[in-house]
Design an enzyme around this catalytic site. Structure first.
Site, mmCIF file in Angstrom:
data_model
loop_
_atom_site.group_PDB
_atom_site.id
_atom_site.type_symbol
_atom_site.label_atom_id
_atom_site.label_comp_id
_atom_site.label_asym_id
_atom_site.label_seq_id
_atom_site.Cartn_x
_atom_site.Cartn_y
_atom_site.Cartn_z
ATOM 1 N N ASP A 1 0.748 -1.064 0.567
ATOM 2 C CA ASP A 1 -0.304 -0.285 -0.234
ATOM 3 C C ASP A 1 1.155 0.660 -0.317
ATOM 4 O O ASP A 1 1.247 1.469 1.093
ATOM 5 C CB ASP A 1 -0.681 0.178 1.372
ATOM 6 C CG ASP A 1 -1.613 1.387 1.826
ATOM 7 O OD1 ASP A 1 -3.432 1.261 2.351
ATOM 8 O OD2 ASP A 1 -1.515 1.716 0.536
ATOM 9 N N ILE A 2 0.688 1.353 -0.952
ATOM 10 C CA ILE A 2 1.849 2.940 -0.978
ATOM 11 C C ILE A 2 1.504 4.234 0.309
ATOM 12 O O ILE A 2 2.457 4.666 0.052
ATOM 13 C CB ILE A 2 0.901 3.465 -2.450
ATOM 14 C CG1 ILE A 2 2.628 4.773 -2.503
ATOM 15 C CG2 ILE A 2 0.060 4.530 -2.567
ATOM 16 C CD1 ILE A 2 3.143 5.393 -4.382
ATOM 17 N N ASN B 1 -7.431 13.429 -10.377
ATOM 18 C CA ASN B 1 -7.842 13.938 -11.493
ATOM 19 C C ASN B 1 -7.351 15.267 -11.460
ATOM 20 O O ASN B 1 -6.831 15.584 -10.483
ATOM 21 C CB ASN B 1 -9.018 13.790 -11.593
ATOM 22 C CG ASN B 1 -9.909 13.605 -10.276
ATOM 23 O OD1 ASN B 1 -9.916 15.168 -9.744
ATOM 24 N ND2 ASN B 1 -10.427 12.907 -8.840
ATOM 25 N N GLY C 1 -9.934 4.846 -6.118
ATOM 26 C CA GLY C 1 -8.690 4.356 -6.003
ATOM 27 C C GLY C 1 -7.303 4.378 -5.052
ATOM 28 O O GLY C 1 -7.682 4.894 -4.080
ATOM 29 N N VAL C 2 -5.839 4.966 -5.989
ATOM 30 C CA VAL C 2 -4.648 5.552 -4.891
ATOM 31 C C VAL C 2 -5.399 6.563 -4.440
ATOM 32 O O VAL C 2 -5.297 7.020 -2.809
ATOM 33 C CB VAL C 2 -3.852 4.834 -5.472
ATOM 34 C CG1 VAL C 2 -3.633 6.153 -6.453
ATOM 35 C CG2 VAL C 2 -2.770 5.023 -4.291
ATOM 36 N N ASP C 3 -6.186 7.384 -5.526
ATOM 37 C CA ASP C 3 -6.182 8.902 -5.102
ATOM 38 C C ASP C 3 -6.708 8.526 -3.604
ATOM 39 O O ASP C 3 -6.754 9.479 -1.910
ATOM 40 C CB ASP C 3 -7.055 9.593 -5.620
ATOM 41 C CG ASP C 3 -7.037 10.975 -5.366
ATOM 42 O OD1 ASP C 3 -7.726 11.471 -6.694
ATOM 43 O OD2 ASP C 3 -5.882 11.353 -4.916
ATOM 44 N N SER D 1 -2.403 5.623 -14.247
ATOM 45 C CA SER D 1 -3.437 5.228 -14.643
ATOM 46 C C SER D 1 -4.503 3.783 -15.532
ATOM 47 O O SER D 1 -5.166 3.546 -16.442
ATOM 48 C CB SER D 1 -3.601 6.058 -16.369
ATOM 49 O OG SER D 1 -3.626 7.376 -16.224
ATOM 50 N N THR D 2 -3.371 3.003 -14.937
ATOM 51 C CA THR D 2 -3.508 1.628 -14.792
ATOM 52 C C THR D 2 -5.331 1.242 -14.109
ATOM 53 O O THR D 2 -5.222 0.259 -14.344
ATOM 54 C CB THR D 2 -2.561 0.577 -14.332
ATOM 55 O OG1 THR D 2 -2.610 0.912 -13.225
ATOM 56 C CG2 THR D 2 -1.051 1.120 -15.034
ATOM 57 N N TYR E 1 -8.482 5.025 -14.942
ATOM 58 C CA TYR E 1 -7.897 5.127 -16.770
ATOM 59 C C TYR E 1 -8.076 4.523 -17.227
ATOM 60 O O TYR E 1 -7.827 5.156 -18.501
ATOM 61 C CB TYR E 1 -7.197 6.738 -15.978
ATOM 62 C CG TYR E 1 -7.087 7.780 -16.115
ATOM 63 C CD1 TYR E 1 -8.386 8.173 -15.325
ATOM 64 C CD2 TYR E 1 -6.791 8.534 -15.244
ATOM 65 C CE1 TYR E 1 -9.384 9.077 -14.677
ATOM 66 C CE2 TYR E 1 -7.042 9.992 -15.011
ATOM 67 C CZ TYR E 1 -8.425 10.435 -14.606
ATOM 68 O OH TYR E 1 -8.952 11.154 -13.907
#
Ligand code: APR
Length: 259
Positions: free
Chosen positions: A15-16, A29, A37-39, A122-123, A126
């Protein structure tokens, strides 16, 4: 999954938001006001103060970057970038994705960041094909850190084992088997940075790379060609879409032949 570090690039699954690095990169975005997601994970982990700071940033364009504090995260900074939404692979998605990685590293370096963690930009939502995106990420980061020693460690944080194995396979493909390819990519990276920095578009970028790459013997010469071109752009004060004159291309070729 064990962490592997080769040539200042580390590969882990996890997990980042939990990474103990100077900066983590957010796949945001254009509003910078959070998402899924990660955001979403980063905003949840960092806390509400992150959104307050993001509100003051007036958004972010695709391929560009903005930096904030990390708040409750272990990381001091968050570098927010907006990846391209996948369309058909012929709408500039590759260049825009490369710009996300390159501009994140440039902003990290300017901010004194020594270690930085990236998600697979983007994966997810997006829709960028994962392997194609991972190749662009690895190639762009390798090019950048080869001429920027102050960035000491770059961590790819994979969100699952499949992603990890795809990155590991790409990282183990040694680009030295095709030095001319990586030098052409290095030259392209320098020209793209000139375009981003001066807010121009070089119409004959591909032609320039095709003519100069065969003369370039190493990444130092690729950097030298980039510096010469950057100096011409700065001195000439050109703006918008630009065709680099034949006389300048010939002067760069002459200079490289004497090196
Ligand atoms: N740590 C590391 N990687 C993660 C995490 C996490 N906590 N959560 C998700 N990922 C991975 C996903 O598995 C995917 O491979 O990050 C990658 C990027 O996926 P997204 O988060 O969907 O980002 P992206 O595809 O760039 O789409 C951006 O999604 O969340 C919204 O606001 C965001 O609108 C923007 C869009």
């Amino acid at each position: 999954m064990p962490e592997q570090t080769v040539n200042r690039i580390s590969l882990i699954t996890g997990d980042i938001t939990e990474q103990h690095v100077d900066a983590i990169v957010n796949a945001a975005n254009p509003t910078l006001l959070g998402g899924g997601g990660v955001d979403g994970a980063i905003h949840r982990a960092a806390g509400p103060a992150l959104l307050e700071e993001c509100r003051k940033l007036n958004g972010c364009r695709t391929g560009e970057v903005k930096i904030t504090s990390g708040y409750r995260l272990p990381a001091r900074f968050i570098i927010h970038t907006v990846g391209p939404v996948w369309s058909d692979g012929r709408s500039g998605e590759d260049d825009l994705l490369a710009a996300c990685y390159r501009n994140s590293l440039a902003l990290a370096e300017l901010s004194g960041v020594k270690s930085i963690a990236f998600p697979a930009i983007s994966t997810g939502m997006y829709g960028f094909p994962f392997k194609r995106a991972a190749r662009i990420a690895v190639r762009t980061i390798r090019e950048y850190i080869s001429t920027h020693p102050s960035v000491e460690n770059v961590v790819f944080v994979c969100h699952g084992e499949e992603a990890y194995h795809i990155y590991r396979e790409i990282l183990e493909t040694d680009t030295s088997e095709h030095p001319e390819t990586s030098l052409a990519e290095s030259l392209t990276a320098h020209l793209l940075m000139i375009e981003t920095f001066h807010a121009i578009r070089i119409r004959n970028r591909t032609e320039i790379v095709k003519r100069i790459a065969p003369v370039v013997k190493n990444s130092t010469q690729a950097l030298s060609a980039g510096i010469l071109l950057n100096n011409w752009v700065a001195v000439s004060g050109v703006t918008g879409d630009v065709t680099i004159p034949e006389s300048i291309i010939l002067r760069i070729l002459e200079h490289l032949k004497k090196m």
